[in-house]
Scaffold this active site. Structure first.
Site, short mmCIF file in Angstrom:
data_model
loop_
_atom_site.label_atom_id
_atom_site.label_comp_id
_atom_site.label_asym_id
_atom_site.label_seq_id
_atom_site.Cartn_x
_atom_site.Cartn_y
_atom_site.Cartn_z
N HIS A 80 13.95 -13.43 0.72
CA HIS A 80 14.22 -13.53 2.16
C HIS A 80 13.21 -12.71 2.94
O HIS A 80 12.48 -11.88 2.38
CB HIS A 80 15.65 -13.07 2.48
CG HIS A 80 15.86 -11.59 2.38
ND1 HIS A 80 16.68 -10.89 3.24
CD2 HIS A 80 15.35 -10.66 1.52
CE1 HIS A 80 16.67 -9.61 2.91
NE2 HIS A 80 15.89 -9.44 1.88
N CYS A 86 13.40 -14.98 9.11
CA CYS A 86 14.29 -15.41 8.01
C CYS A 86 14.44 -16.93 7.94
O CYS A 86 14.26 -17.53 6.87
CB CYS A 86 15.64 -14.71 8.10
SG CYS A 86 16.66 -15.19 9.52
N HIS A 90 21.48 -14.36 9.76
CA HIS A 90 20.47 -14.13 8.73
C HIS A 90 20.67 -15.12 7.59
O HIS A 90 21.80 -15.53 7.29
CB HIS A 90 20.56 -12.70 8.20
CG HIS A 90 19.42 -12.33 7.29
ND1 HIS A 90 18.12 -12.27 7.72
CD2 HIS A 90 19.38 -12.04 5.96
CE1 HIS A 90 17.33 -11.95 6.70
NE2 HIS A 90 18.07 -11.81 5.62
#
Length: 332
Positions: A307, A246, A295
């Protein structure tokens, strides 16, 4: 999500599979020990997300530690390069001591030699060298300065060496966790394959135009680069160009437009960016999720982000409200 799909395995076999793959996460089982209705793909996805949220923070900690260790090793090398000329001078000074030691030994003046060799500090060393008339006054001062500088260097280098040794131990421990992390990742992938067979999962990776907003600004260009990675695999601790995690995806996307200060760790990226409100979000802003911010996604406009979710799913678009938001960041 295709909620009409159902498992074709027998219930007891399903329970064994889930217990083996999720290490404790299992379906609800009645007091009789018989499993309830077969889980839908949506229920499987929920269990995968829950498991992944225990893995991803470890991955981000691993990213942080590797960067810190590399930075400290660079600092150590810089210190070593700085001290190299001083070390050469110290070595030359002690070469003179060695030559003098031979002479003292041959002439039988060992007592003075013993006194000199038992010195414990630069001041004592110089005093003894002066007493023995070994070198000229200006050379004595020069050698004393070198020894003092060496002590100062050791004072800086010692704590750094300790820190690097400690971080190396931590990195070794994290490297041992890699085996377990990779095993967990494989288990999640296996679960998803069981749930979806050979299908394409829960839907399109790019349900709308990506980016949603584009005005030629650095942010919209970074968002465009992120969108171009849709479909590529998630591989933890990677930062492109073929695989991403990420924070690797957000860092790589911004790097394509010349921004190099974003670091490969979600919490650092939060620190590296300026706080903005949701109402002020623009394409290219970073959206952080969960209280520990483990995240991050790249905002592309109209409530969408691109993402790298987890190893069971490739880079894709997703609504930002699908996960608990903990902050927004703008790359200056």
């Amino acid at each position: 999500m295709e909620t009409h799909l159902r498992w074709t395995r027998r219930p007891n076999r399903l329970v064994r599979l889930l217990v083996a793959t999720l290490g404790g996460l299992s379906l609800a089982v009645g007091v009789t020990g018989l499993a309830h209705a077969d889980p839908t793909p949506g229920e499987i996805e929920k269990q995968i997300d829950e498991k992944w949220n225990t893995i991803e923070p470890v991955i981000e900690q691993h990213n942080q530690l590797k960067l810190e260790l590399a930075a400290n090793k660079t600092k150590q090398k810089q210190l070593e390069d700085t001290i190299a000329p001083l070390k050469a001078q110290v070595d030359a000074a002690f070469d003179k001591v060695s030559a003098f030691a031979v002479l003292q030994y041959k002439n039988g003046r060992v007592s003075k030699l013993d006194a000199m060799l038992t010195t414990g500090s630069p001041d004592t060393f110089i005093d003894q060298m002066t007493m023995l008339n070994m070198v000229a006054k200006d050379e004595q001062d020069r050698i004393k300065d070198v020894l003092v500088a060496k002590q100062q260097y050791d004072a800086q280098k010692g704590p750094l060496d300790e820190l690097i040794a400690k971080q190396a131990e931590q990195e070794a421990a994290l490297n041992q966790q890699e085996t377990q992390i990779n095993a967990d990742i494989k288990n999640l992938q296996d679960m998803r394959l069981q749930a979806y067979g050979s299908g394409n999962g829960t839907g399109s990776l790019k349900p709308v135009a990506c980016p949603q907003q584009y005005d030629g600004s650095p942010g919209s260009r970074a968002a465009q680069f992120g969108c171009q990675q849709i479909g590529k695999k998630y591989v933890w601790a990677t930062e492109g160009p073929n695989t991403f995690d990420c924070s690797g995806l957000t860092m790589w996307s911004w790097k394509q437009v010349g921004v190099t200060y974003l670091r490969h760790y979600t919490m650092w990226q939060y620190q590296d960016t300026k706080r903005v409100s949701r109402a002020d979000l623009k394409a290219g802003d970073l959206v952080f999720f969960y209280p520990d911010k483990h995240h991050v996604g790249l905002y592309v406009g109209n409530g969408w982000m691109v993402h790298a979710p987890n190893p069971s799913q490739p880079v894709q678009m997703k609504k930002i409200d699908s996960e608990p938001i903990s902050g927004y960041g703008r790359v200056a």
